[in-house]
Design a protein around this motif. Structure first.
Motif, PDB file in Angstrom:
ATOM      1  N   ARG A 332       0.853  -1.193   0.000  1.00  0.00           N
ATOM      2  CA  ARG A 332       0.000   0.000   0.000  1.00  0.00           C
ATOM      3  C   ARG A 332       0.890   1.246   0.000  1.00  0.00           C
ATOM      4  O   ARG A 332       1.714   1.437   0.905  1.00  0.00           O
ATOM      5  CB  ARG A 332      -0.912   0.012   1.219  1.00  0.00           C
ATOM      6  N   LEU A 333       0.718   2.079  -1.012  1.00  0.00           N
ATOM      7  CA  LEU A 333       1.441   3.336  -1.140  1.00  0.00           C
ATOM      8  C   LEU A 333       0.420   4.463  -1.112  1.00  0.00           C
ATOM      9  O   LEU A 333      -0.459   4.535  -1.971  1.00  0.00           O
ATOM     10  CB  LEU A 333       2.235   3.368  -2.446  1.00  0.00           C
ATOM     11  N   VAL A 334       0.510   5.328  -0.118  1.00  0.00           N
ATOM     12  CA  VAL A 334      -0.492   6.376   0.090  1.00  0.00           C
ATOM     13  C   VAL A 334       0.195   7.729   0.184  1.00  0.00           C
ATOM     14  O   VAL A 334       1.198   7.887   0.886  1.00  0.00           O
ATOM     15  CB  VAL A 334      -1.304   6.118   1.376  1.00  0.00           C
ATOM     16  N   LYS A 335      -0.369   8.686  -0.513  1.00  0.00           N
ATOM     17  CA  LYS A 335       0.139  10.055  -0.481  1.00  0.00           C
ATOM     18  C   LYS A 335      -1.039  11.021  -0.409  1.00  0.00           C
ATOM     19  O   LYS A 335      -1.958  10.937  -1.223  1.00  0.00           O
ATOM     20  CB  LYS A 335       0.973  10.314  -1.730  1.00  0.00           C
ATOM     21  N   ASP A 336      -1.030  11.921   0.581  1.00  0.00           N
ATOM     22  CA  ASP A 336      -2.079  12.929   0.731  1.00  0.00           C
ATOM     23  C   ASP A 336      -1.479  14.321   0.620  1.00  0.00           C
ATOM     24  O   ASP A 336      -0.397  14.584   1.150  1.00  0.00           O
ATOM     25  CB  ASP A 336      -2.775  12.804   2.097  1.00  0.00           C
ATOM     26  N   TRP A 337      -2.196  15.202  -0.071  1.00  0.00           N
ATOM     27  CA  TRP A 337      -1.817  16.605  -0.164  1.00  0.00           C
ATOM     28  C   TRP A 337      -2.932  17.466   0.418  1.00  0.00           C
ATOM     29  O   TRP A 337      -4.099  17.251   0.103  1.00  0.00           O
ATOM     30  CB  TRP A 337      -1.634  17.057  -1.606  1.00  0.00           C
ATOM     31  N   LYS A 338      -2.572  18.425   1.223  1.00  0.00           N
ATOM     32  CA  LYS A 338      -3.512  19.465   1.630  1.00  0.00           C
ATOM     33  C   LYS A 338      -3.231  20.684   0.770  1.00  0.00           C
ATOM     34  O   LYS A 338      -2.222  21.359   0.927  1.00  0.00           O
ATOM     35  CB  LYS A 338      -3.359  19.805   3.108  1.00  0.00           C
ATOM     36  N   VAL A 339      -4.133  20.975  -0.167  1.00  0.00           N
ATOM     37  CA  VAL A 339      -3.923  22.081  -1.101  1.00  0.00           C
ATOM     38  C   VAL A 339      -4.211  23.411  -0.410  1.00  0.00           C
ATOM     39  O   VAL A 339      -3.366  24.311  -0.383  1.00  0.00           O
ATOM     40  CB  VAL A 339      -4.813  21.907  -2.346  1.00  0.00           C
ATOM     41  N   ILE A 340      -5.414  23.523   0.132  1.00  0.00           N
ATOM     42  CA  ILE A 340      -5.816  24.651   0.966  1.00  0.00           C
ATOM     43  C   ILE A 340      -6.729  24.085   2.041  1.00  0.00           C
ATOM     44  O   ILE A 340      -7.067  22.896   2.028  1.00  0.00           O
ATOM     45  CB  ILE A 340      -6.557  25.748   0.166  1.00  0.00           C
ATOM     46  N   ASP A 341      -7.151  24.911   2.989  1.00  0.00           N
ATOM     47  CA  ASP A 341      -8.087  24.439   4.005  1.00  0.00           C
ATOM     48  C   ASP A 341      -9.351  23.909   3.338  1.00  0.00           C
ATOM     49  O   ASP A 341      -9.996  24.610   2.549  1.00  0.00           O
ATOM     50  CB  ASP A 341      -8.462  25.571   4.967  1.00  0.00           C
ATOM     51  N   GLY A 342      -9.677  22.654   3.632  1.00  0.00           N
ATOM     52  CA  GLY A 342     -10.884  22.042   3.095  1.00  0.00           C
ATOM     53  C   GLY A 342     -10.699  21.299   1.799  1.00  0.00           C
ATOM     54  O   GLY A 342     -11.578  20.539   1.387  1.00  0.00           O
ATOM     55  N   LEU A 343      -9.563  21.496   1.108  1.00  0.00           N
ATOM     56  CA  LEU A 343      -9.321  20.826  -0.170  1.00  0.00           C
ATOM     57  C   LEU A 343      -8.136  19.883  -0.036  1.00  0.00           C
ATOM     58  O   LEU A 343      -7.010  20.313   0.209  1.00  0.00           O
ATOM     59  CB  LEU A 343      -9.047  21.855  -1.269  1.00  0.00           C
ATOM     60  N   ASN A 344      -8.403  18.579  -0.200  1.00  0.00           N
ATOM     61  CA  ASN A 344      -7.374  17.553  -0.017  1.00  0.00           C
ATOM     62  C   ASN A 344      -7.355  16.593  -1.201  1.00  0.00           C
ATOM     63  O   ASN A 344      -8.402  16.290  -1.792  1.00  0.00           O
ATOM     64  CB  ASN A 344      -7.632  16.760   1.266  1.00  0.00           C
ATOM     65  N   VAL A 345      -6.168  16.120  -1.517  1.00  0.00           N
ATOM     66  CA  VAL A 345      -5.973  15.152  -2.597  1.00  0.00           C
ATOM     67  C   VAL A 345      -5.317  13.908  -2.017  1.00  0.00           C
ATOM     68  O   VAL A 345      -4.388  14.010  -1.206  1.00  0.00           O
ATOM     69  CB  VAL A 345      -5.086  15.742  -3.716  1.00  0.00           C
ATOM     70  N   SER A 346      -5.805  12.742  -2.417  1.00  0.00           N
ATOM     71  CA  SER A 346      -5.239  11.482  -1.930  1.00  0.00           C
ATOM     72  C   SER A 346      -4.951  10.557  -3.103  1.00  0.00           C
ATOM     73  O   SER A 346      -5.830  10.310  -3.941  1.00  0.00           O
ATOM     74  CB  SER A 346      -6.213  10.802  -0.957  1.00  0.00           C
ATOM     75  N   LEU A 347      -3.720  10.055  -3.148  1.00  0.00           N
ATOM     76  CA  LEU A 347      -3.306   9.094  -4.168  1.00  0.00           C
ATOM     77  C   LEU A 347      -3.037   7.759  -3.502  1.00  0.00           C
ATOM     78  O   LEU A 347      -2.323   7.693  -2.497  1.00  0.00           O
ATOM     79  CB  LEU A 347      -2.036   9.580  -4.871  1.00  0.00           C
ATOM     80  N   ARG A 348      -3.603   6.681  -4.065  1.00  0.00           N
ATOM     81  CA  ARG A 348      -3.416   5.344  -3.504  1.00  0.00           C
ATOM     82  C   ARG A 348      -3.024   4.373  -4.618  1.00  0.00           C
ATOM     83  O   ARG A 348      -3.718   4.256  -5.624  1.00  0.00           O
ATOM     84  CB  ARG A 348      -4.707   4.851  -2.833  1.00  0.00           C
ATOM     85  N   VAL A 349      -1.912   3.681  -4.408  1.00  0.00           N
ATOM     86  CA  VAL A 349      -1.441   2.652  -5.338  1.00  0.00           C
ATOM     87  C   VAL A 349      -1.314   1.363  -4.545  1.00  0.00           C
ATOM     88  O   VAL A 349      -0.596   1.319  -3.542  1.00  0.00           O
ATOM     89  CB  VAL A 349      -0.085   3.043  -5.968  1.00  0.00           C
TER      90      VAL A 349
END
Length: 373
Positions: A332-349
Motif C-alpha cells: 500500500r502506497l499512500v500520499k495525501d496533499w492538503k492544497v488549501i483548508d478544506g481541499l485535499n488530494v489522496s493518491l493510492r497505489v
C-alpha cells in the motif's frame, strides 16, 4: 511470477518516494473523512455548507473472485445548516452522484441530518457519517464504498476524544462508532426483502509500554435480509462478522512511526463459518505512508467487504465459484496533499499478489475532496 511481483514492488516504492520528496502530506485517511464542528458563533444563523468528491479508481483484477473495472466521476452535496442550540444542528441538502460515461446522474437524493452533541458524544439521525468514516478494516468494509455507496441512512452514535498520553508529547484518539444503516424497506405483502446493516468500530485509548504505544481494536458487523409477512422466495439471511486486534506503534525521529495492526477476523451465517488473519505493517512519514498487508482467509465472507478478500465469488457469471482459502500479499502506497483548508488530494497505489492462484494484480485511485464549512 513472484520475481515479477517483487520487481514491481521495488519499482512502485522507488517511484513514489522520488515523487514525494518535495511535497507535504497527511499520513492517514482522515483527509477523506467527513468532518463537522459546532460553532457557538453560528447559533441561530443559517449557514451554507458544501461537500464534493472527484474520483478515479481502477481495479485490474484477473481472478475468479472479483471483477476488474474503473470508476470515474464525482459527487456533490450542497447543504443548508442551522444550529438552534449549541448542542443541536440541522442540515438539509441534496446529493448528486455522476459517473463519467453514463447519461444523467447515477444517484440523486435529498439529504437530512439531525445531530445532537453531548461532550465528546454525537448522536446522528437521518443521513449518517458512513463508508470510510466507520474506520473498518477492508475485509469487512471496502474503501471503495467511499465512491460506490457514499450515502448511508439511519442512526449513529459516535465518541471521539483526543487526549495527551502520560509522560509523552503525543496526542491519542479514543474512537467509538455504532450505527444502523437502513438500506431497503419492505412491508407485509411485498415481494422484496428489507436490508439493513448495523456495525460497531472501537479504538481504545493507547497505553505506553517500554516505549511502544498499544491500542486495542474491535469491530463488528451484522447484515440482515428478511422481513415479516412478505411474499419473497429468498431465504432470510443474517451475516455476522467480527474482528479483534491490537495496534503496536513505535514513534521515532520527527513525526515518524512504525505501526502494526493485526486482527483475527470471523464470519458466521448459520450453518456456515469462516475465519481469517489480517496482518498490517505501516511506515508513517510526514510526507507519505507505505504499508504491507497480508490476508489469509478460510471460507470468509463479508457483504460490505472488499471483493478480493472473499472466499465466495462476486464476479459476473461466477456465482457458484468459491475458493476455500484466500491468501493475498498487498503493498500500500499512500500520499495525501492538503492544497488549501478544506481541499485535499489522496493518491493510492495498491499492487498485490494472489498467493493461492499465483496472480499479480493491482488497483490505483486518485481522490480530490473539498469541504466548505
Amino acid at each position: 511470477m513472484m520475481n515479477g511481483f517483487f520487481n514491481w514492488i521495488f519499482f512502485c516504492t522507488a517511484f513514489l518516494l522520488t515523487v514525494l520528496q518535495k511535497t507535504q502530506a497527511q499520513t492517514n485517511t482522515s483527509t477523506l473523512e467527513d468532518t463537522f464542528s459546532y460553532n457557538a458563533s453560528k447559533l441561530g444563523k443559517v449557514q451554507f455548507r458544501f461537500s464534493a468528491l472527484t474520483f478515479v479508481r481502477n481495479n485490474e483484477y484477473f481472478n475468479n473472485i472479483a471483477d476488474g473495472y474503473t470508476l470515474f466521476g464525482y459527487y456533490l452535496n450542497p447543504k443548508v445548516s442551522y444550529q438552534p442550540h449549541e448542542k443541536v444542528s440541522l442540515e438539509l441538502g441534496a446529493f448528486a452522484r455522476k459517473e463519467f460515461g453514463t447519461k444523467g446522474f447515477k444517484e440523486l437524493q435529498p439529504t437530512f441530518t439531525l445531530q445532537i452533541k453531548q461532550n465528546n458524544w454525537r448522536f446522528l439521525f437521518g443521513n449518517i457519517e458512513g463508508n470510510i468514516n466507520h474506520r473498518m478494516i477492508e475485509p469487512m468494509m471496502s474503501f471503495e464504498r467511499l465512491v460506490s455507496n457514499p450515502l448511508e441512512h439511519g442512526v449513529q452514535v459516535k465518541y471521539q476524544k483526543i487526549s495527551r498520553l502520560k509522560k509523552t508529547n503525543t496526542d491519542d484518539e479514543t474512537y467509538f462508532d455504532a450505527w444502523l444503516d437502513w438500506q431497503r424497506s419492505t412491508s407485509p405483502g411485498q415481494t422484496n426483502q428489507e436490508y439493513f446493516w448495523q456495525g460497531m468500530s472501537f479504538y481504545s485509548p493507547a497505553v505506553e509500554v517500554a516505549g511502544f504505544k498499544l491500542k486495542a481494536l474491535a469491530q463488528s458487523s451484522v447484515y440482515h435480509m428478511g422481513g415479516q409477512n412478505i411474499q419473497s422466495l429468498q431465504p432470510v439471511r443474517t451475516l455476522i462478522n467480527t474482528a479483534v486486534g491490537v495496534r503496536v506503534q513505535k514513534d521515532f525521529l520527527t513525526n515518524q512511526s512504525l505501526v502494526a495492526d493485526n486482527y483475527v477476523v470471523n464470519y458466521f451465517e448459520s450453518p456456515l463459518r469462516g475465519s481469517a488473519y489480517y496482518l498490517n505493517g505501516y511506515w508513517q512519514h510526514p510526507k507519505f505512508q507505505v504499508g504491507v498487508s497480508y490476508w489469509f482467509g478460510h471460507y470468509f465472507s463479508s457483504p460490505m467487504g472488499n471483493d478480493l478478500f472473499q472466499s465466495y465469488s462476486r464476479k459476473f457469471k461466477y456465482d457458484e465459484y468459491y475458493e476455500p482459502y484466500r491468501s493475498i500479499l498487498i503493498l500500500r502506497l499512500v500520499k495525501d496533499w492538503k492544497v488549501i483548508d478544506g481541499l485535499n488530494v489522496s493518491l493510492r497505489v495498491e499492487p498485490h499478489y494472489d498467493v493461492q492462484n499465483g496472480k499479480f494484480e493491482h488497483s490505483e485511485g486518485l481522490y480530490v475532496k473539498y469541504q466548505l464549512h
